[in-house]
Design an enzyme around this catalytic site. Structure first.
Site, short mmCIF file in Angstrom:
data_model
loop_
_atom_site.label_atom_id
_atom_site.label_comp_id
_atom_site.label_asym_id
_atom_site.label_seq_id
_atom_site.Cartn_x
_atom_site.Cartn_y
_atom_site.Cartn_z
N HIS A 109 2.36 -1.27 -0.60
CA HIS A 109 1.27 -2.16 -0.74
C HIS A 109 0.54 -1.98 -2.29
CE1 HIS A 109 1.37 -3.55 3.21
NE2 HIS A 109 1.43 -2.22 3.69
N ARG A 154 6.43 6.20 -1.04
CA ARG A 154 6.74 5.18 -0.13
C ARG A 154 7.31 3.95 -0.83
NH1 ARG A 154 2.40 2.52 4.14
NH2 ARG A 154 1.43 1.66 2.23
N GLU A 187 5.25 3.19 12.86
CA GLU A 187 4.07 2.29 12.98
C GLU A 187 4.03 1.22 13.68
OE1 GLU A 187 3.53 1.26 8.82
OE2 GLU A 187 5.76 1.29 8.23
#
Length: 263
Positions: A50, A75, A154
């Protein structure tokens, strides 16, 4: 700090030697990564999912974090396993992969992050050799132990498949994304990373990690929540994103100046 001590991160987290706290950075600035690495964080995570990092900026940030004497994790974007191996080549000490929903997803992740016999990582760790000071032969022999592959849990599917994911050889640990998990468990009704249902799911995840002899990590929105998660037994927690910390610090300074000026 020596290269051996820096790369002791993987050994430390696998052996659960004290709860670790990491910085989390999405702003693609290697200098910012270096500044945060000067603080008492145990590691720095570069968020390429993100955040706005590209490969050149991420590689530079890995170097800046290493220069500050800390290990760097990254990530990757969803399914971008090619970037995982490139980041390890750049000297990252570990990769966090989002949306690992099954043992098959976990196996694909391991394939790109571990050398044989665990995976099929391609050879080319020129910057990693520079950062670690290891010879090519020594790096090949030790890279699987010196780096960690962390699968994100998640979704409802991932939570149900957690034992299968943890059972994949080469998966070193998991990372809970509580916001996405709360969206999944509420069927898209809410973002509630601190809800009681999420607490229960996170504690379950820690217990499954312990049963498999692997470590557990999680994102927390601030330091207080990070402390709670350490009490749950997580081995590494995020104490908030850099954007929140930057704005919080600015807000405190503005409010202090206004308060004193008006007194």
């Amino acid at each position: 700090m020596s290269a051996a001590e820096i790369d002791g991160f993987a050994d430390r987290i696998r052996q659960h030697r004290g709860g670790m706290i990491s910085a989390w950075i999405g702003i693609p600035d290697a200098t910012l990564a270096n500044h945060l690495a000067q603080e008492a964080f145990d590691t720095v995570v570069l968020d390429m999912q993100h955040g706005m990092w590209d490969m050149p900026s991420a590689a530079n940030a890995v170097a800046q974090v290493r220069l500050a004497g800390k290990p760097a994790l990254a990530r990757i974007p969803v399914g971008d396993f090619a970037s995982a191996s490139r980041l390890l080549d750049a000297g990252a000490s570990g990769i966090i992969a989002p949306m690992i929903n099954s043992a098959e997803d976990a196996q694909a992740f391991v394939k790109s992050t571990k050398y044989p016999p665990l995976g099929e990582r391609s050879w080319g760790p020129s910057l990693a050799l520079n950062h670690t000071g290891l010879s090519a032969d020594d790096y090949l022999k030790n890279a699987n132990a010196l780096t960690v592959a962390i699968a994100m849990i998640e979704t409802r599917a991932a939570l149900e498949a957690i034992d299968g994911i943890l059972g994949v050889a080469g998966i070193d640990g998991i990372f809970i994304g509580p916001s996405d998990l709360s969206i999944a468990l509420s069927n898209g009704d809410q973002v509630a990373p601190n809800a009681a249902e999420i607490d229960s799911a996170m504690q379950h995840a820690v217990s499954r990690c312990r049963a498999h002899g692997k470590f557990a990590c999680a994102f927390a929105g601030d330091g207080e929540r990070a402390g709670e998660l350490l009490k749950f037994g997580f081995d590494l927690v995020i104490a908030g994103a850099e954007t929140a910390q930057l704005r919080s610090g600015a807000r405190r300074a503005i409010n202090a100046a206004r308060r004193i000026a008006s007194a």
